[in-house]
Design a protein around this motif. Structure first.
Motif, PDB file in Angstrom:
ATOM      1  N   VAL A   1      -8.528  -1.762  13.771  1.00 47.53           N
ATOM      2  CA  VAL A   1      -9.548  -2.465  14.438  1.00 47.53           C
ATOM      3  C   VAL A   1      -9.470  -2.686  15.840  1.00 47.53           C
ATOM      4  CG1 VAL A   1     -11.129  -4.355  14.105  1.00 47.53           C
ATOM      5  CG2 VAL A   1     -10.156  -3.405  11.910  1.00 47.53           C
TER       6      VAL A   1
ATOM      7  N   ALA B   1     -16.481  -3.339   5.404  1.00 43.68           N
ATOM      8  CA  ALA B   1     -16.451  -4.050   6.564  1.00 43.68           C
ATOM      9  C   ALA B   1     -15.168  -4.902   6.747  1.00 43.68           C
ATOM     10  CB  ALA B   1     -17.683  -4.848   6.641  1.00 43.68           C
TER      11      ALA B   1
ATOM     12  N   GLU C   1     -28.018  -7.990   5.773  1.00 43.70           N
ATOM     13  CA  GLU C   1     -26.572  -8.400   5.533  1.00 43.70           C
ATOM     14  C   GLU C   1     -26.432  -9.310   4.424  1.00 43.70           C
ATOM     15  OE1 GLU C   1     -25.151  -8.925   9.772  1.00 43.70           O
ATOM     16  OE2 GLU C   1     -23.633 -10.303   8.564  1.00 43.70           O
TER      17      GLU C   1
ATOM     18  N   ARG D   1     -26.776   2.202  13.960  1.00 42.20           N
ATOM     19  CA  ARG D   1     -26.197   2.980  12.895  1.00 42.20           C
ATOM     20  C   ARG D   1     -26.968   3.262  11.555  1.00 42.20           C
ATOM     21  NH1 ARG D   1     -20.309   1.227  13.171  1.00 42.20           N
ATOM     22  NH2 ARG D   1     -19.902   2.716  14.687  1.00 42.20           N
TER      23      ARG D   1
ATOM     24  N   ALA E   1     -13.431   0.169   0.900  1.00 41.55           N
ATOM     25  CA  ALA E   1     -12.254   0.557   1.801  1.00 41.55           C
ATOM     26  C   ALA E   1     -11.690  -0.881   2.613  1.00 41.55           C
ATOM     27  CB  ALA E   1     -12.803   1.274   2.721  1.00 41.55           C
ATOM     28  N   ALA E   2     -12.342  -2.082   2.408  1.00 44.47           N
ATOM     29  CA  ALA E   2     -11.869  -2.989   3.321  1.00 44.47           C
ATOM     30  C   ALA E   2     -10.495  -3.513   2.745  1.00 44.47           C
ATOM     31  CB  ALA E   2     -12.914  -4.113   3.560  1.00 44.47           C
TER      32      ALA E   2
ATOM     33  N   LYS F   1       0.665  -1.217   0.262  1.00 48.81           N
ATOM     34  CA  LYS F   1       0.049   0.045  -0.119  1.00 48.81           C
ATOM     35  C   LYS F   1       0.873   1.253   0.065  1.00 48.81           C
ATOM     36  CE  LYS F   1      -3.592   0.012   2.902  1.00 48.81           C
ATOM     37  NZ  LYS F   1      -4.627   0.718   3.872  1.00 48.81           N
TER      38      LYS F   1
ATOM     39  N   ALA G   1     -25.571  -2.043   4.600  1.00 49.57           N
ATOM     40  CA  ALA G   1     -25.840  -3.125   5.326  1.00 49.57           C
ATOM     41  C   ALA G   1     -24.793  -2.986   6.494  1.00 49.57           C
ATOM     42  CB  ALA G   1     -25.747  -4.268   4.743  1.00 49.57           C
ATOM     43  N   ASP G   2     -25.267  -3.193   7.890  1.00 48.11           N
ATOM     44  CA  ASP G   2     -24.476  -3.227   8.737  1.00 48.11           C
ATOM     45  C   ASP G   2     -25.258  -3.984   9.821  1.00 48.11           C
ATOM     46  OD1 ASP G   2     -21.743  -1.097   9.701  1.00 48.11           O
ATOM     47  OD2 ASP G   2     -22.834  -2.330  11.487  1.00 48.11           O
TER      48      ASP G   2
ATOM     49  N   GLY H   1     -21.092  -2.271   5.621  1.00 50.50           N
ATOM     50  CA  GLY H   1     -20.444  -2.119   6.593  1.00 50.50           C
ATOM     51  C   GLY H   1     -20.252  -0.538   6.613  1.00 50.50           C
ATOM     52  N   THR H   2     -21.320   0.238   7.485  1.00 48.31           N
ATOM     53  CA  THR H   2     -21.460   1.661   7.586  1.00 48.31           C
ATOM     54  C   THR H   2     -20.597   2.115   8.956  1.00 48.31           C
ATOM     55  OG1 THR H   2     -23.526   1.329   8.352  1.00 48.31           O
ATOM     56  CG2 THR H   2     -23.266   1.809   5.973  1.00 48.31           C
TER      57      THR H   2
END
Ligand code: NAD
Length: 370
Positions: free
Chosen positions: A119, A241, A226, A211, A262-263, A71, A205-206, A183-184
């Motif tokens: 995390v 997520a 989900e 949230r 983003a995961a 990265k 979905a989360d 995943g929010t």
């Protein structure tokens, strides 16, 4: 009080250093993996997770630290790759003594590894670690740090999604596009806000129902279950997520021309990049599109210290980096994920070669002039 922290090396081929820290007094059981420091000190977050075994933790920290090398190489942060994990349930093991012991473990590497949030660890946890080592980033702005990286990661992902829309549809506008976010959390919710502002209809979905309801109220996000989010028809599926969600089982269920989220470590195995490409799904390599956070943190190391403008300018190069990878992938008929890995490996190998050449060109002491 005597320090009960025991530090032992775990020899791992292909990694500069992997150490285990065990402290019976505080209950710390952690591993730090320094994958590669050719491009700079190894920077990567500290994760806390209830791993079932040390073997599982070692597997995770190795994979994550290598990912950080790649990265940072592609994002040109001037940093190497490393990662740290604490084995344990965050609801049970978190304590001041544990984080101080973690700080001593980080410090024992003398700056070869620099830690950050990840995390289940927070800026408040880092503030404790900071009391035991100076090799900590991502602290609050008021403490000279670059602050929470998540909004910057979300910004980079947002720009990357627009680039992907442009690549696939010839128009990078989000207006009228359907975007499904899995995943929010910190990144996913900031991304959802940007997308809604840009005119997209956002589905989310989360596991955290509250949230989702809040986002529904605040920005009109459409909550989805989900199980539905991965297979719903949309223009972009944005996983924000967990990793390893792109696999033999899930990929055939996708109903989208774009996967961009983003995961970290989205592909269960590298070959899943090809499985996606074979199904005509454009993939934005995870560590390229989600580099906004590390780019923001890396600006802390600039000569004048942290400057948000510098960070934003660098993050705004993410779309160009993605387009270059998609071009290589098209021309060389390889998946974009392979194109990204090759690019990262080449950047590190070139830097390693340049360092060797520089070392060889230094004349022996007696022959030096002056
Ligand atoms: P977060 O913990 O704030 O959010 C993750 C969210 O995903 C949580 O709300 C959680 O409830 C939800 N979730 C977990 N399992 C789920 C499932 N099966 N289905 C739907 N939702 C689920 O984390 P974050 O900081 O927003 O990071 C999200 C991802 O992006 C992680 O994989 C992280 O490693 C990666 N990432 C984050 C950053 C950053 O700056 N925070 C940078 C790079 C990569």
């Amino acid at each position: 009080m005597t320090d009960t922290l025991q530090i032992t090396d775990i020899p791992v081929a292909g990694y500069e250093r992997v150490v285990r820290g065990v402290d019976p007094q505080s209950g710390l059981h952690a591993i730090i993996a320094v994958h590669d420091t050719t491009l700079g000190p190894a920077l990567g977050g500290l994760r806390m997770w209830p791993y079932a075994s040390e073997e599982e933790a070692l597997f995770d920290v190795k994979r994550l630290s290598r990912g950080m090398t790649y990265k940072s190489a592609v994002a040109k942060t001037g940093l190497g790759g490393g990662k740290a994990v604490i084995l344990g349930d965050p609801k049970k093991v978190k304590s001041e003594a544990l984080y101080l012991a973690m700080g001593r473990l980080v410090d024992s590497l003398g700056g070869k590894y620099i830690t950050a949030e990840d995390v289940n660890t927070s800026v408040a946890d880092l503030e404790i670690i900071r009391r035991a080592t100076k090799h900590v980033t991502g602290l609050e702005r008021k403490d000279g740090g670059s602050g929470n990286p998540s909004p910057y990661t979300a910004y980079g992902v947002f720009l990357g999604i627009r680039a992907a829309l442009g690549w696939v549809f010839g128009d990078d506008s989000c207006k009228g596009r359907k975007i499904a976010i899995q995943g929010t959390g910190a990144v996913g919710s900031a991304l959802a806000k940007r997308l809604v502002d840009a005119g997209a209809t956002v589905y989310g979905a989360d596991r955290n129902e509250e949230r989702l309801q809040q986002l529904q109220k605040e920005i009109g996000l459409v909550p989805v279950s989900e199980s539905e989010i991965l297979s719903m028809q949309c223009d972009v599926f944005a996983p924000c997520a967990l990793g390893a969600i792109l696999n033999d089982e899930s990929i055939p269920k996708l109903n989208t021309p774009i996967v961009a989220g983003a995961a970290n470590n989205l592909l269960l195995e590298p070959r899943h990049g090809k499985v996606l490409a074979d199904r005509n799904v454009l993939y934005a390599p995870d560590y390229v599109i989600n580099a906004g956070g590390i780019i923001n943190v890396s600006v802390e190391f600039h000569p004048g210290g942290y400057d948000e403008k510098v960070a934003l300018t660098k993050i705004e190069r993410i779309p160009q980096a993605l387009k270059e990878l998609w071009t290589i992938a098209k021309e060389e008929r390889i998946p974009p994920s392979d194109a990204a890995d090759r690019l990262a490996e080449r950047i590190v190998a070139d830097a390693r070669g340049a360092k060797k050449d520089a070392a060889c060109s230094v004349p022996p002491k007696g022959q030096r002039r002056g």
